[in-house]
Design a protein around this motif. Structure first.
Motif, mmCIF file in Angstrom:
data_model
loop_
_atom_site.group_PDB
_atom_site.id
_atom_site.type_symbol
_atom_site.label_atom_id
_atom_site.label_comp_id
_atom_site.label_asym_id
_atom_site.label_seq_id
_atom_site.Cartn_x
_atom_site.Cartn_y
_atom_site.Cartn_z
ATOM 1 N N LYS A 116 0.927 -1.254 0.014
ATOM 2 C CA LYS A 116 0.038 0.107 -0.136
ATOM 3 C C LYS A 116 0.913 1.323 0.162
ATOM 4 C CE LYS A 116 -3.456 -2.219 2.800
ATOM 5 N NZ LYS A 116 -4.288 -2.206 4.149
ATOM 6 N N PRO A 117 0.561 2.418 -0.789
ATOM 7 C CA PRO A 117 -0.719 2.322 -1.766
ATOM 8 C C PRO A 117 -0.358 1.621 -2.822
ATOM 9 C CG PRO A 117 0.416 4.388 -1.602
ATOM 10 C CD PRO A 117 1.096 3.586 -0.796
ATOM 11 N N PHE A 118 -1.502 1.188 -3.534
ATOM 12 C CA PHE A 118 -1.499 0.259 -4.742
ATOM 13 C C PHE A 118 -2.439 0.663 -5.933
ATOM 14 C CE2 PHE A 118 -4.018 -2.186 -1.966
ATOM 15 C CZ PHE A 118 -5.092 -2.344 -2.708
ATOM 16 N N SER A 119 -2.196 0.569 -6.990
ATOM 17 C CA SER A 119 -3.171 0.713 -7.915
ATOM 18 C C SER A 119 -4.064 -0.519 -7.966
ATOM 19 C CB SER A 119 -2.367 0.964 -9.291
ATOM 20 O OG SER A 119 -3.419 0.651 -10.465
ATOM 21 N N PRO A 120 -5.474 -0.062 -7.878
ATOM 22 C CA PRO A 120 -6.510 -1.350 -7.968
ATOM 23 C C PRO A 120 -6.402 -1.886 -9.526
ATOM 24 C CG PRO A 120 -7.436 0.691 -7.217
ATOM 25 C CD PRO A 120 -6.049 1.121 -7.678
ATOM 26 N N ARG A 121 -6.217 -1.160 -10.476
ATOM 27 C CA ARG A 121 -6.189 -1.773 -11.780
ATOM 28 C C ARG A 121 -4.838 -2.689 -11.893
ATOM 29 N NH1 ARG A 121 -7.546 3.612 -13.729
ATOM 30 N NH2 ARG A 121 -9.249 3.125 -14.768
ATOM 31 N N GLU A 122 -3.514 -2.510 -11.029
ATOM 32 C CA GLU A 122 -2.532 -3.355 -11.140
ATOM 33 C C GLU A 122 -2.867 -4.478 -10.308
ATOM 34 O OE1 GLU A 122 2.053 -3.666 -9.646
ATOM 35 O OE2 GLU A 122 0.836 -1.666 -9.086
ATOM 36 N N LEU A 123 -3.463 -4.505 -9.241
ATOM 37 C CA LEU A 123 -3.740 -5.572 -8.243
ATOM 38 C C LEU A 123 -4.862 -6.591 -9.050
ATOM 39 C CD1 LEU A 123 -3.678 -6.828 -5.486
ATOM 40 C CD2 LEU A 123 -5.436 -5.833 -4.900
ATOM 41 N N VAL A 124 -5.612 -6.027 -9.687
ATOM 42 C CA VAL A 124 -6.695 -6.978 -10.629
ATOM 43 C C VAL A 124 -5.847 -7.528 -11.702
ATOM 44 C CG1 VAL A 124 -8.694 -7.028 -12.163
ATOM 45 C CG2 VAL A 124 -8.798 -5.680 -9.944
ATOM 46 N N ALA A 125 -4.922 -6.732 -12.558
ATOM 47 C CA ALA A 125 -4.181 -7.409 -13.515
ATOM 48 C C ALA A 125 -3.247 -8.564 -12.971
ATOM 49 C CB ALA A 125 -3.179 -6.327 -14.113
ATOM 50 N N ARG A 126 -2.921 -8.397 -11.866
ATOM 51 C CA ARG A 126 -1.933 -9.565 -11.058
ATOM 52 C C ARG A 126 -2.775 -10.693 -10.890
ATOM 53 N NH1 ARG A 126 3.137 -7.168 -7.433
ATOM 54 N NH2 ARG A 126 3.582 -5.487 -8.865
ATOM 55 N N VAL A 127 -4.060 -10.581 -10.387
ATOM 56 C CA VAL A 127 -5.180 -11.685 -10.182
ATOM 57 C C VAL A 127 -5.145 -12.329 -11.705
ATOM 58 C CG1 VAL A 127 -7.564 -12.203 -9.749
ATOM 59 C CG2 VAL A 127 -6.246 -10.547 -8.145
ATOM 60 N N ARG A 128 -5.429 -11.355 -12.757
ATOM 61 C CA ARG A 128 -5.752 -12.020 -13.993
ATOM 62 C C ARG A 128 -4.416 -13.000 -14.437
ATOM 63 N NH1 ARG A 128 -7.560 -6.949 -15.442
ATOM 64 N NH2 ARG A 128 -5.654 -7.159 -17.037
ATOM 65 N N THR A 129 -3.338 -12.563 -14.095
ATOM 66 C CA THR A 129 -2.108 -13.135 -14.310
ATOM 67 C C THR A 129 -2.016 -14.334 -13.757
ATOM 68 O OG1 THR A 129 -0.835 -10.958 -14.897
ATOM 69 C CG2 THR A 129 0.387 -12.995 -14.584
ATOM 70 N N VAL A 130 -2.206 -14.465 -12.581
ATOM 71 C CA VAL A 130 -2.027 -15.747 -11.770
ATOM 72 C C VAL A 130 -3.110 -16.888 -12.273
ATOM 73 C CG1 VAL A 130 -2.501 -16.746 -9.595
ATOM 74 C CG2 VAL A 130 -1.015 -14.658 -9.587
ATOM 75 N N LEU A 131 -4.335 -16.359 -12.560
ATOM 76 C CA LEU A 131 -5.296 -17.272 -12.914
ATOM 77 C C LEU A 131 -5.060 -17.561 -14.378
ATOM 78 C CD1 LEU A 131 -8.443 -15.563 -11.283
ATOM 79 C CD2 LEU A 131 -7.120 -17.552 -10.386
ATOM 80 N N ARG A 132 -4.574 -16.657 -15.150
ATOM 81 C CA ARG A 132 -4.426 -16.865 -16.669
ATOM 82 C C ARG A 132 -3.328 -18.190 -17.007
ATOM 83 N NH1 ARG A 132 -3.357 -12.158 -18.099
ATOM 84 N NH2 ARG A 132 -1.286 -12.128 -18.301
ATOM 85 N N ARG A 133 -2.473 -18.374 -16.058
ATOM 86 C CA ARG A 133 -1.278 -19.246 -16.414
ATOM 87 C C ARG A 133 -1.954 -20.685 -16.459
ATOM 88 N NH1 ARG A 133 1.936 -15.576 -12.958
ATOM 89 N NH2 ARG A 133 1.560 -16.842 -11.080
ATOM 90 N N SER A 134 -3.219 -20.627 -15.807
ATOM 91 C CA SER A 134 -3.577 -22.494 -15.950
ATOM 92 C C SER A 134 -4.834 -22.634 -16.553
ATOM 93 C CB SER A 134 -4.487 -22.709 -14.291
ATOM 94 O OG SER A 134 -5.578 -21.680 -14.469
#
Length: 240
Positions: A116-134
């Protein structure tokens, strides 16, 4: 008591439920808003005990986990999940920008880490990245290097006859190396390919995950360190 599960207004939730564990309501609401825009369902818990109960009952696709929680902190939540064999992707969020905290989080099995502080867009992008790999793995693709076998579809790993439990990120890092046996990847290349962000985020993350992989794979590990360059996967699994 957690906040009721929500989905984006007018959108079907096709990407699964993300559990947001955050005791600051304003931050939780902001993160949920951005997640719902991307088609995720969301559920909020504000303490560690509630988080563990929600993980067991809701089976989220990912957990965004604040470290500084009341009752039971985020580190203990992650530790309890991993000790119980739950390898749901975990992304730590914390106000403590200290390398010791980052390394501890990764060693516990966290898949990513933002401060913190973080960009919500970046956080969501990182969630997508973790999930996309599978996603999008050919059904027949099984990799074998040295004494390690990886089933890309089932996301399972074995050394000889023993199955090894890996986090989502550990699995993706190992698979990336084993897809191109003998090829040496720099830390910057691995950070970009596996985590999906630039070297500015810090290549120490790569080293920590490599160390964790070697610890779990033991003497069967095919990961070789090329000093001054990076890492490769081959049958020797030694440094040079």
């Amino acid at each position: 008591m957690g906040q009721a599960t929500e989905s984006a207004a007018g959108l079907s939730v096709s990407r699964g439920l993300v559990l947001v564990v955050e005791d600051d309501r304003a931050i939780a609401d902001l993160v949920c808003m951005y997640l719902r825009r991307e088609g995720f369902g969301t559920h909020v818990e504000t303490d560690g005990r509630g988080a563990l109960a929600a993980v067991r009952s809701m089976r989220p696709v990912a957990v965004i986990l604040d470290v500084g929680l009341p009752v039971l902190d985020g580190i203990e939540v992650c530790r309890t999940m991993r000790a119980g064999g739950d390898w749901t992707p975990v992304l730590f969020v914390t106000a403590r920008d200290d390398e010791v905290d980052r390394v501890l989080g990764l060693e516990l099995g966290a898949d990513d880490y933002v401060t913190k502080p973080f960009s919500p867009r970046e956080l969501v992008a990182r969630v997508r990245t973790v999930l996309r790999r599978s996603e999008g793995v050919p059904a027949s693709e099984v990799l074998e290097v040295g004494g390690v076998r990886v089933d890309l579809l089932k996301r399972r790993v074995w050394t000889d006859a023993d199955e090894v439990m890996l986090t989502s990120t550990e699995f993706d890092l190992l698979a990336h190396l084993m897809r191109r046996p003998g090829q040496v990847f720099s830390r910057q290349q691995l950070l970009s390919a596996v985590w999906g962000y630039s070297a500015a985020a810090g290549t120490r993350t790569v080293d920590v995950h490599i160390a964790q992989l070697r610890g779990k794979l033991g003497s069967s590990s095919p990961i070789r360190t090329v000093r001054g360059v990076g890492y490769a996967a081959d049958s020797s699994g030694t440094s040079c």
